[in-house]
Design a protein around this motif. Sequence first.
Motif: not given
Length: 116
Positions: A9-11, A57, A55
């Motif tokens: 879920k990190m960009a 994820d 941006e």
Amino acid sequence: MTTEHPIFKMAFSRVYPMYVQKAEGKGRTRDEVDKIICWLTGYSTAELEKQVEREVDFQTFFAQSPAINPNVSLIKGVVCGVRVEEVEDPLMRNIRYLDKLVDELAKGKAMEKILR
């Protein structure tokens, strides 16, 4: 039940500059990083830029990639103590492949060897 790794879920746009910084710190270029990412994912340079701008994820970045390169199975080795070819989760394996390719670039490996 499996739990999702936080990096999913990190960009991608948060990690992308770190890839570039790692490569540039070893005398390589952003263009080379982009070429590696495009080789792995099938994105064009313009599409890659859009994904960074949006941006998205990591999960979305890889889900929307045009085509994972069929030669990824040739990527072997260890990243962060993990053997990339043994990673079971397909998304995590793709992330590790990308990490491994950027590592190879930063270690001075020739582009034609990185892009198997």
